[in-house]
Design a protein around this motif. Structure first.
Motif, mmCIF file in Angstrom:
data_model
loop_
_atom_site.group_PDB
_atom_site.id
_atom_site.type_symbol
_atom_site.label_atom_id
_atom_site.label_comp_id
_atom_site.label_asym_id
_atom_site.label_seq_id
_atom_site.Cartn_x
_atom_site.Cartn_y
_atom_site.Cartn_z
ATOM 1 N N ALA A 158 0.820 -1.211 0.000
ATOM 2 C CA ALA A 158 0.000 0.000 0.000
ATOM 3 C C ALA A 158 0.852 1.258 0.000
ATOM 4 O O ALA A 158 0.572 2.225 -0.730
ATOM 5 C CB ALA A 158 -0.929 -0.001 1.207
ATOM 6 N N ALA A 159 1.886 1.285 0.822
ATOM 7 C CA ALA A 159 2.741 2.467 0.911
ATOM 8 C C ALA A 159 3.390 2.771 -0.431
ATOM 9 O O ALA A 159 3.449 3.938 -0.861
ATOM 10 C CB ALA A 159 3.798 2.260 1.990
ATOM 11 N N GLY A 160 3.875 1.730 -1.100
ATOM 12 C CA GLY A 160 4.500 1.925 -2.406
ATOM 13 C C GLY A 160 3.522 2.435 -3.442
ATOM 14 O O GLY A 160 3.819 3.353 -4.220
ATOM 15 N N LYS A 161 2.328 1.855 -3.468
ATOM 16 C CA LYS A 161 1.317 2.295 -4.427
ATOM 17 C C LYS A 161 0.887 3.739 -4.168
ATOM 18 O O LYS A 161 0.726 4.527 -5.105
ATOM 19 C CB LYS A 161 0.102 1.369 -4.354
ATOM 20 C CG LYS A 161 0.321 -0.004 -4.949
ATOM 21 C CD LYS A 161 -0.941 -0.853 -4.774
ATOM 22 C CE LYS A 161 -0.828 -2.186 -5.490
ATOM 23 N NZ LYS A 161 -2.026 -3.033 -5.285
ATOM 24 N N ALA A 162 0.673 4.065 -2.903
ATOM 25 C CA ALA A 162 0.223 5.421 -2.572
ATOM 26 C C ALA A 162 1.255 6.460 -3.010
ATOM 27 O O ALA A 162 0.893 7.549 -3.482
ATOM 28 C CB ALA A 162 -0.044 5.530 -1.083
ATOM 29 N N GLU A 163 2.531 6.132 -2.869
ATOM 30 C CA GLU A 163 3.574 7.066 -3.284
ATOM 31 C C GLU A 163 3.594 7.230 -4.801
ATOM 32 O O GLU A 163 3.647 8.358 -5.325
ATOM 33 C CB GLU A 163 4.931 6.572 -2.785
ATOM 34 C CG GLU A 163 6.083 7.506 -3.144
ATOM 35 C CD GLU A 163 7.419 7.025 -2.587
ATOM 36 O OE1 GLU A 163 8.425 7.741 -2.792
ATOM 37 O OE2 GLU A 163 7.459 5.946 -1.962
ATOM 38 N N ILE A 164 3.520 6.118 -5.504
ATOM 39 C CA ILE A 164 3.559 6.162 -6.966
ATOM 40 C C ILE A 164 2.342 6.882 -7.543
ATOM 41 O O ILE A 164 2.440 7.606 -8.531
ATOM 42 C CB ILE A 164 3.638 4.728 -7.537
ATOM 43 C CG1 ILE A 164 4.982 4.086 -7.180
ATOM 44 C CG2 ILE A 164 3.443 4.716 -9.047
ATOM 45 C CD1 ILE A 164 5.057 2.597 -7.457
ATOM 46 N N LYS A 189 3.489 -1.291 12.365
ATOM 47 C CA LYS A 189 3.219 -0.710 11.048
ATOM 48 C C LYS A 189 2.384 0.562 11.138
ATOM 49 O O LYS A 189 2.111 1.205 10.115
ATOM 50 C CB LYS A 189 2.486 -1.726 10.166
ATOM 51 C CG LYS A 189 3.277 -2.981 9.850
ATOM 52 C CD LYS A 189 4.432 -2.683 8.918
ATOM 53 C CE LYS A 189 5.124 -3.961 8.453
ATOM 54 N NZ LYS A 189 6.226 -3.663 7.502
ATOM 55 N N ALA A 190 1.962 0.942 12.334
ATOM 56 C CA ALA A 190 1.066 2.101 12.480
ATOM 57 C C ALA A 190 1.696 3.368 11.923
ATOM 58 O O ALA A 190 1.030 4.160 11.237
ATOM 59 C CB ALA A 190 0.698 2.288 13.946
ATOM 60 N N LYS A 191 2.964 3.594 12.191
ATOM 61 C CA LYS A 191 3.630 4.810 11.743
ATOM 62 C C LYS A 191 3.601 4.932 10.231
ATOM 63 O O LYS A 191 3.386 6.025 9.681
ATOM 64 C CB LYS A 191 5.076 4.828 12.251
ATOM 65 C CG LYS A 191 5.838 6.086 11.903
ATOM 66 C CD LYS A 191 7.231 6.066 12.516
ATOM 67 C CE LYS A 191 8.012 7.328 12.175
ATOM 68 N NZ LYS A 191 9.371 7.312 12.791
ATOM 69 N N SER A 192 3.823 3.830 9.545
ATOM 70 C CA SER A 192 3.795 3.852 8.093
ATOM 71 C C SER A 192 2.385 4.088 7.567
ATOM 72 O O SER A 192 2.169 4.916 6.677
ATOM 73 C CB SER A 192 4.348 2.535 7.529
ATOM 74 O OG SER A 192 4.233 2.500 6.119
ATOM 75 N N VAL A 193 1.415 3.380 8.124
ATOM 76 C CA VAL A 193 0.053 3.447 7.607
ATOM 77 C C VAL A 193 -0.539 4.845 7.723
ATOM 78 O O VAL A 193 -1.223 5.324 6.804
ATOM 79 C CB VAL A 193 -0.840 2.404 8.315
ATOM 80 C CG1 VAL A 193 -2.316 2.647 8.017
ATOM 81 C CG2 VAL A 193 -0.452 0.998 7.870
ATOM 82 N N VAL A 194 -0.305 5.522 8.828
ATOM 83 C CA VAL A 194 -0.922 6.845 9.004
ATOM 84 C C VAL A 194 -0.368 7.877 8.026
ATOM 85 O O VAL A 194 -0.975 8.931 7.830
ATOM 86 C CB VAL A 194 -0.777 7.358 10.448
ATOM 87 C CG1 VAL A 194 -1.408 6.395 11.428
ATOM 88 C CG2 VAL A 194 0.668 7.650 10.792
ATOM 89 N N ARG A 195 0.748 7.579 7.379
ATOM 90 C CA ARG A 195 1.319 8.531 6.425
ATOM 91 C C ARG A 195 0.492 8.626 5.142
ATOM 92 O O ARG A 195 0.451 9.679 4.511
ATOM 93 C CB ARG A 195 2.757 8.129 6.085
ATOM 94 C CG ARG A 195 3.741 8.327 7.232
ATOM 95 C CD ARG A 195 5.095 7.749 6.885
ATOM 96 N NE ARG A 195 6.071 8.018 7.949
ATOM 97 C CZ ARG A 195 7.219 7.360 8.082
ATOM 98 N NH1 ARG A 195 7.547 6.403 7.209
ATOM 99 N NH2 ARG A 195 8.048 7.646 9.072
ATOM 100 N N TYR A 196 -0.139 7.520 4.732
ATOM 101 C CA TYR A 196 -0.871 7.550 3.461
ATOM 102 C C TYR A 196 -2.360 7.261 3.600
ATOM 103 O O TYR A 196 -3.166 7.686 2.762
ATOM 104 C CB TYR A 196 -0.260 6.549 2.461
ATOM 105 C CG TYR A 196 -0.271 5.121 2.938
ATOM 106 C CD1 TYR A 196 -1.398 4.311 2.802
ATOM 107 C CD2 TYR A 196 0.849 4.569 3.554
ATOM 108 C CE1 TYR A 196 -1.399 3.002 3.250
ATOM 109 C CE2 TYR A 196 0.858 3.266 4.009
ATOM 110 C CZ TYR A 196 -0.265 2.484 3.851
ATOM 111 O OH TYR A 196 -0.267 1.187 4.312
ATOM 112 N N ALA A 197 -2.764 6.544 4.629
ATOM 113 C CA ALA A 197 -4.166 6.138 4.738
ATOM 114 C C ALA A 197 -5.020 7.249 5.333
ATOM 115 O O ALA A 197 -4.590 7.969 6.241
ATOM 116 C CB ALA A 197 -4.284 4.878 5.590
ATOM 117 N N SER A 198 -6.226 7.367 4.823
ATOM 118 C CA SER A 198 -7.214 8.262 5.424
ATOM 119 C C SER A 198 -8.068 7.526 6.445
ATOM 120 O O SER A 198 -8.689 8.162 7.302
ATOM 121 C CB SER A 198 -8.119 8.855 4.335
ATOM 122 O OG SER A 198 -7.395 9.700 3.482
ATOM 123 N N ALA A 199 -8.100 6.188 6.344
ATOM 124 C CA ALA A 199 -8.925 5.389 7.252
ATOM 125 C C ALA A 199 -8.296 4.025 7.462
ATOM 126 O O ALA A 199 -7.690 3.457 6.547
ATOM 127 C CB ALA A 199 -10.340 5.219 6.688
#
Length: 253
Positions: free
Chosen positions: A79-85, A103-113
């Motif tokens: 997900a993180a890679g896709k969101a960046e691209i 993984k919480a720190k990573s997820v909150v960077r791109y996810a809205s929910a």
């Protein structure tokens, strides 16, 4: 090794794939419309989240061009890679899988929910990460759905996960009190090998008890390709649809 889902997937018949996705998307939207009409909800259609796990970024670009605004993933690395691209696509990203606290720190960077909040430790990890990663940037609070285990037998949590219905209000209070988080509502997956209607009726009851204590937490994330009609009948506000739109998962060779 590069994750195959991050490849653009555009080699070959791109126009044919776009047409295929358009047809599948329209068929699902028709199903949603018919189910909403049957439930007397023509003016309150649920949000369609297209679950794009294991599918390439080019498919997500095609979906965005077809009007899809919300996508779901269940693996942080992918997900993180896709969101960046795909940042230029303006998509809303939903994390819908089981989530490790690390993984919480990573997820909150791109996810809205996050649709799978199921334990106090995860609430605390998301709150800390949201404070550090979102608040300073002036971003909106992270929407949190409490995942509810709708299985009846004691060992069923290994299949679907989620908090026990009796623990939902305690988790809700914890989320509501956390800076940087917003209590959105509840989420569930219908039990395997059983009709979905009793499970979604049970979820609607859990939601009603939650809303009585937290009026703003009225969202219900329920319904997948095989049971979206039942979910809509029992009040789903968010649907998580994957295979009926994107087809079978790509073969990783």
């Amino acid at each position: 090794m590069t994750d195959p889902a991050l490849n653009d997937g555009s080699a070959g018949a791109g126009d044919l794939r776009t047409a295929e996705l358009a047809g599948r998307l329209e068929a699902v939207r028709r199903r949603i419309g018919v189910a909403a009409a049957a439930a007397g909800r023509e003016d309150r259609l649920p949000t369609l989240i297209v679950v794009t796990k294991f599918h390439p970024v080019e498919d997500i670009r095609r979906l965005a061009a077809l009007g899809v605004t919300d996508v779901g993933e269940n693996r942080d690395q992918e997900a993180a890679g896709k969101a960046e691209i795909l940042a230029e696509c303006g998509l809303t990203w939903h994390f819908v899988g089981q989530l490790q606290t690390k993984k919480a720190k990573s997820v909150v960077r791109y996810a809205s929910a996050v649709h799978s909040v199921d334990r106090p430790q995860l609430v605390d990890a998301l709150a800390k990460a949201a404070h550090n990663e979102r608040a300073a940037a002036g971003r909106a609070p992270l929407d949190c759905f409490i995942q509810v285990n709708l299985e009846d037998h004691a060992d069923a949590g290994a299949h679907r996960g989620g908090a026990a219905p009796g623990d939902v209000l305690l988790l809700a209070d914890r989320i509501a009190e956390a800076e940087g988080l917003r209590l959105a509502g509840v989420m569930a997956v219908a039990p395997l090998g059983a009709p979905p209607e009793p499970a979604f009726e049970k979820l609607a009851g859990v939601s009603a008890r939650l809303v009585a204590q937290h009026p703003g937490a009225a969202a219900i994330s329920a319904g997948m390709s095989q049971d979206l009609e039942a979910a809509i009948a029992f009040g789903a506000t968010h649907l998580r649809i994957g295979s009926d739109i994107l087809g079978s998962r790509p073969v990783v060779g």
